[in-house]
Design a protein around this motif. Structure first.
Motif, PDB file in Angstrom:
ATOM      1  N   ILE A   1       3.568   3.438 -19.597  1.00 56.20           N
ATOM      2  CA  ILE A   1       4.720   2.903 -18.880  1.00 56.20           C
ATOM      3  C   ILE A   1       4.413   2.838 -17.387  1.00 56.20           C
ATOM      4  CG2 ILE A   1       7.176   3.144 -18.378  1.00 56.20           C
ATOM      5  CD1 ILE A   1       7.493   4.729 -20.929  1.00 56.20           C
ATOM      6  N   LEU A   2       4.556   1.657 -16.843  1.00 54.46           N
ATOM      7  CA  LEU A   2       4.374   1.429 -15.412  1.00 54.46           C
ATOM      8  C   LEU A   2       5.731   1.438 -14.731  1.00 54.46           C
ATOM      9  CD1 LEU A   2       2.464   0.444 -13.025  1.00 54.46           C
ATOM     10  CD2 LEU A   2       3.195  -1.873 -13.675  1.00 54.46           C
ATOM     11  N   LEU A   3       5.855   2.163 -13.626  1.00 56.19           N
ATOM     12  CA  LEU A   3       7.076   2.106 -12.817  1.00 56.19           C
ATOM     13  C   LEU A   3       6.766   1.299 -11.563  1.00 56.19           C
ATOM     14  CD1 LEU A   3      10.010   2.892 -12.210  1.00 56.19           C
ATOM     15  CD2 LEU A   3       9.143   4.947 -11.079  1.00 56.19           C
ATOM     16  N   PHE A   4       7.488   0.234 -11.383  1.00 52.94           N
ATOM     17  CA  PHE A   4       7.304  -0.688 -10.262  1.00 52.94           C
ATOM     18  C   PHE A   4       8.432  -0.505  -9.250  1.00 52.94           C
ATOM     19  CE2 PHE A   4       8.979  -5.167  -9.363  1.00 52.94           C
ATOM     20  CZ  PHE A   4       8.386  -5.252  -8.103  1.00 52.94           C
ATOM     21  N   ILE A   5       8.065  -0.312  -7.979  1.00 56.24           N
ATOM     22  CA  ILE A   5       9.053  -0.139  -6.905  1.00 56.24           C
ATOM     23  C   ILE A   5       8.865  -1.249  -5.874  1.00 56.24           C
ATOM     24  CG2 ILE A   5      10.011   1.419  -5.169  1.00 56.24           C
ATOM     25  CD1 ILE A   5       8.667   3.744  -6.608  1.00 56.24           C
ATOM     26  N   PRO A   6       9.693  -2.302  -5.917  1.00 53.94           N
ATOM     27  CA  PRO A   6       9.616  -3.332  -4.877  1.00 53.94           C
ATOM     28  C   PRO A   6      10.294  -2.827  -3.606  1.00 53.94           C
ATOM     29  CG  PRO A   6      11.409  -3.824  -6.392  1.00 53.94           C
ATOM     30  CD  PRO A   6      10.738  -2.584  -6.916  1.00 53.94           C
ATOM     31  N   CYS A   7       9.711  -3.161  -2.460  1.00 53.79           N
ATOM     32  CA  CYS A   7      10.333  -2.699  -1.219  1.00 53.79           C
ATOM     33  C   CYS A   7      10.045  -3.653  -0.059  1.00 53.79           C
ATOM     34  CB  CYS A   7       9.866  -1.281  -0.877  1.00 53.79           C
ATOM     35  SG  CYS A   7       8.089  -1.068  -0.791  1.00 53.79           S
ATOM     36  N   TYR A   8      10.982  -3.671   0.865  1.00 55.03           N
ATOM     37  CA  TYR A   8      10.848  -4.472   2.082  1.00 55.03           C
ATOM     38  C   TYR A   8      11.700  -3.819   3.169  1.00 55.03           C
ATOM     39  CZ  TYR A   8      10.956  -8.330   5.403  1.00 55.03           C
ATOM     40  OH  TYR A   8      10.835  -9.082   6.544  1.00 55.03           O
ATOM     41  N   ASN A   9      11.050  -3.369   4.221  1.00 55.04           N
ATOM     42  CA  ASN A   9      11.740  -2.744   5.362  1.00 55.04           C
ATOM     43  C   ASN A   9      12.675  -1.610   4.931  1.00 55.04           C
ATOM     44  OD1 ASN A   9      10.433  -4.516   7.036  1.00 55.04           O
ATOM     45  ND2 ASN A   9      12.215  -5.801   7.456  1.00 55.04           N
ATOM     46  N   CYS A  10      12.136  -0.646   4.202  1.00 59.54           N
ATOM     47  CA  CYS A  10      12.967   0.481   3.756  1.00 59.54           C
ATOM     48  C   CYS A  10      12.180   1.797   3.858  1.00 59.54           C
ATOM     49  CB  CYS A  10      13.486   0.254   2.343  1.00 59.54           C
ATOM     50  SG  CYS A  10      12.223  -0.134   1.116  1.00 59.54           S
ATOM     51  N   GLU A  11      11.584   2.032   5.019  1.00 59.09           N
ATOM     52  CA  GLU A  11      10.713   3.196   5.198  1.00 59.09           C
ATOM     53  C   GLU A  11      11.421   4.523   4.926  1.00 59.09           C
ATOM     54  OE1 GLU A  11       9.975   4.241   9.507  1.00 59.09           O
ATOM     55  OE2 GLU A  11      10.525   2.142   9.796  1.00 59.09           O
TER      56      GLU A  11
ATOM     57  N   ASP B   1       4.830  -3.421  -1.498  1.00 61.19           N
ATOM     58  CA  ASP B   1       5.490  -3.794  -0.247  1.00 61.19           C
ATOM     59  C   ASP B   1       5.377  -5.301  -0.053  1.00 61.19           C
ATOM     60  OD1 ASP B   1       6.720  -3.317   2.336  1.00 61.19           O
ATOM     61  OD2 ASP B   1       4.755  -3.833   3.161  1.00 61.19           O
ATOM     62  N   ASN B   2       6.478  -5.910   0.304  1.00 60.52           N
ATOM     63  CA  ASN B   2       6.533  -7.364   0.419  1.00 60.52           C
ATOM     64  C   ASN B   2       6.364  -7.820   1.866  1.00 60.52           C
ATOM     65  OD1 ASN B   2       6.709  -9.839  -0.907  1.00 60.52           O
ATOM     66  ND2 ASN B   2       8.893 -10.036  -0.527  1.00 60.52           N
ATOM     67  N   GLY B   3       5.442  -7.161   2.584  1.00 59.77           N
ATOM     68  CA  GLY B   3       5.180  -7.548   3.969  1.00 59.77           C
ATOM     69  C   GLY B   3       6.186  -6.993   4.954  1.00 59.77           C
ATOM     70  N   SER B   4       6.554  -5.732   4.783  1.00 58.91           N
ATOM     71  CA  SER B   4       7.554  -5.106   5.663  1.00 58.91           C
ATOM     72  C   SER B   4       7.137  -5.150   7.128  1.00 58.91           C
ATOM     73  CB  SER B   4       7.776  -3.642   5.250  1.00 58.91           C
ATOM     74  OG  SER B   4       8.344  -3.558   3.970  1.00 58.91           O
ATOM     75  N   LYS B   5       8.147  -5.239   8.004  1.00 58.65           N
ATOM     76  CA  LYS B   5       7.909  -5.253   9.445  1.00 58.65           C
ATOM     77  C   LYS B   5       8.066  -3.855  10.050  1.00 58.65           C
ATOM     78  CE  LYS B   5       7.472  -9.701   9.175  1.00 58.65           C
ATOM     79  NZ  LYS B   5       6.119 -10.306   9.217  1.00 58.65           N
ATOM     80  N   ASP B   6       8.532  -2.908   9.245  1.00 59.52           N
ATOM     81  CA  ASP B   6       8.685  -1.533   9.736  1.00 59.52           C
ATOM     82  C   ASP B   6       7.520  -0.696   9.197  1.00 59.52           C
ATOM     83  OD1 ASP B   6       9.265  -1.180   7.079  1.00 59.52           O
ATOM     84  OD2 ASP B   6      11.262  -0.358   7.372  1.00 59.52           O
ATOM     85  N   ASN B   7       7.722   0.608   9.043  1.00 54.17           N
ATOM     86  CA  ASN B   7       6.655   1.509   8.613  1.00 54.17           C
ATOM     87  C   ASN B   7       6.747   1.878   7.128  1.00 54.17           C
ATOM     88  OD1 ASN B   7       5.382   1.797  11.211  1.00 54.17           O
ATOM     89  ND2 ASN B   7       7.112   3.086  11.829  1.00 54.17           N
ATOM     90  N   THR B   8       7.200   0.939   6.303  1.00 55.60           N
ATOM     91  CA  THR B   8       7.337   1.207   4.880  1.00 55.60           C
ATOM     92  C   THR B   8       6.012   1.642   4.252  1.00 55.60           C
ATOM     93  OG1 THR B   8       9.224  -0.286   4.573  1.00 55.60           O
ATOM     94  CG2 THR B   8       7.880   0.180   2.634  1.00 55.60           C
ATOM     95  N   ARG B   9       4.952   0.903   4.518  1.00 50.95           N
ATOM     96  CA  ARG B   9       3.652   1.232   3.917  1.00 50.95           C
ATOM     97  C   ARG B   9       3.135   2.580   4.412  1.00 50.95           C
ATOM     98  NH1 ARG B   9       3.649  -4.006   5.242  1.00 50.95           N
ATOM     99  NH2 ARG B   9       2.316  -3.861   7.070  1.00 50.95           N
ATOM    100  N   GLU B  10       3.263   2.800   5.707  1.00 49.34           N
ATOM    101  CA  GLU B  10       2.810   4.068   6.273  1.00 49.34           C
ATOM    102  C   GLU B  10       3.571   5.248   5.673  1.00 49.34           C
ATOM    103  OE1 GLU B  10       1.978   0.968   9.493  1.00 49.34           O
ATOM    104  OE2 GLU B  10       3.503   1.372   7.969  1.00 49.34           O
ATOM    105  N   SER B  11       4.868   5.056   5.469  1.00 49.07           N
ATOM    106  CA  SER B  11       5.692   6.122   4.885  1.00 49.07           C
ATOM    107  C   SER B  11       5.247   6.431   3.460  1.00 49.07           C
ATOM    108  CB  SER B  11       7.171   5.714   4.884  1.00 49.07           C
ATOM    109  OG  SER B  11       7.670   5.621   6.198  1.00 49.07           O
ATOM    110  N   ALA B  12       4.933   5.387   2.690  1.00 49.18           N
ATOM    111  CA  ALA B  12       4.492   5.571   1.312  1.00 49.18           C
ATOM    112  C   ALA B  12       3.150   6.302   1.256  1.00 49.18           C
ATOM    113  CB  ALA B  12       4.385   4.214   0.619  1.00 49.18           C
ATOM    114  N   LEU B  13       2.217   5.918   2.127  1.00 47.79           N
ATOM    115  CA  LEU B  13       0.898   6.557   2.147  1.00 47.79           C
ATOM    116  C   LEU B  13       0.988   8.008   2.611  1.00 47.79           C
ATOM    117  CD1 LEU B  13      -1.223   3.603   3.543  1.00 47.79           C
ATOM    118  CD2 LEU B  13      -1.359   4.580   1.249  1.00 47.79           C
TER     119      LEU B  13
END
Length: 261
Positions: free
Chosen positions: A4-14, A38-50
């Protein structure tokens, strides 16, 4: 054991994404892999996830970035592609904006109810669901559209697109959804597909928190667009559901793994 894969779509929700990831700690046993797309967020969403992953290295989490902003529907297509290519059995979806609660699918996962359906769909407007800070106007509007779809599709529809669902990858393999809109209306077309492709489905009640209200202008325009699509579908189901419904033609929805910046 099912993959089972869990997919989390996100955009600008750090900030919200971290809360979603925290909530998954007690449920990781149900998922073979969790992917944040991440759908190309302009905030720190990716950094927060990492950063969160670094602090929780035992979580089966992969952080990914879309090649371009594909909108919500396009992100679903990228995730479905990932699930098909990596031979998962099911793909679950929870949005990264912390509006849904992963606990709402515990019973479905624990008792393996999902095995009996092509899709299990979270519903904000059925008995047992709980809405927090949700506009009364939007509640009424959603219920009206649910009734309209129920009448037109001759099926009981409790929600046209909440952000907590489980899909059978077997059902997704023929990619019937590929030409569906990449916008928020993607989920509306997935509902129409229940009817056209005779998919077996169930709805289950969820808790939904509304913290960022969509403007009434946008809600009105989406509602009008939905009516047009429903009318076209009822007029000629096969022609509509198999036609090209995207504003931009994309050959492949590419998303790649991120390790660092």
């Amino acid at each position: 054991m099912d993959k089972i894969l869990l997919f989390i779509p996100c955009y600008n929700c750090e900030k919200e994404l971290v809360k979603v990831l925290d909530s998954l700690i007690d449920y990781k046993k149900y998922f073979t892999r969790i992917i944040v797309i991440d759908n190309g967020s302009k905030d720190n969403t990716r950094e927060s996830a990492l950063k969160w992953l670094k602090e929780n290295p035992d979580m089966p989490l992969t952080v990914m970035l879309n090649e371009k902003n594909y909108n919500l529907g396009g992100s679903h297509k990228a995730a479905f592609d990932y699930a098909i290519k990596n031979k998962y059995d099911y793909v679950a979806v929870i949005h990264g904006d912390n509006q849904g609660e992963i606990s709402d699918i515990k019973n479905i996962l624990e008792k393996e109810i999902y095995k009996n359906f092509d899709c299990c769909l979270g519903a904000r407007f059925m008995k047992g669901s709980k809405l927090i800070n949700y506009s009364p106007v939007r509640i009424i509007g959603n219920i009206v559209f649910n009734i309209l779809f129920s009448v037109c599709l001759n099926k009981k529809i409790y929600d046209l697109g909440a952000g907590l669902n489980i899909y059978s990858v077997k059902m997704l393999k023929n990619k019937f959804y590929f030409k569906f809109p990449d916008a928020l209306t993607f989920n509306y077309l997935m509902t129409m597909a229940l009817d056209f492709y005779k998919q077996k489905y169930m709805f289950f009640p969820i808790t939904w928190k509304e913290e960022g209200q969509i403007s009434n202008v946008k809600v009105t325009s989406q509602g009008f667009d939905l009516l047009i699509k429903l009318f076209k579908y009822m007029f000629n189901k096969k022609k509509f559901i198999t036609s090209e419904l995207r504003n931009e033609i994309i050959d492949e929805y590419k998303s790649f793994e991120i390790h660092t910046f």
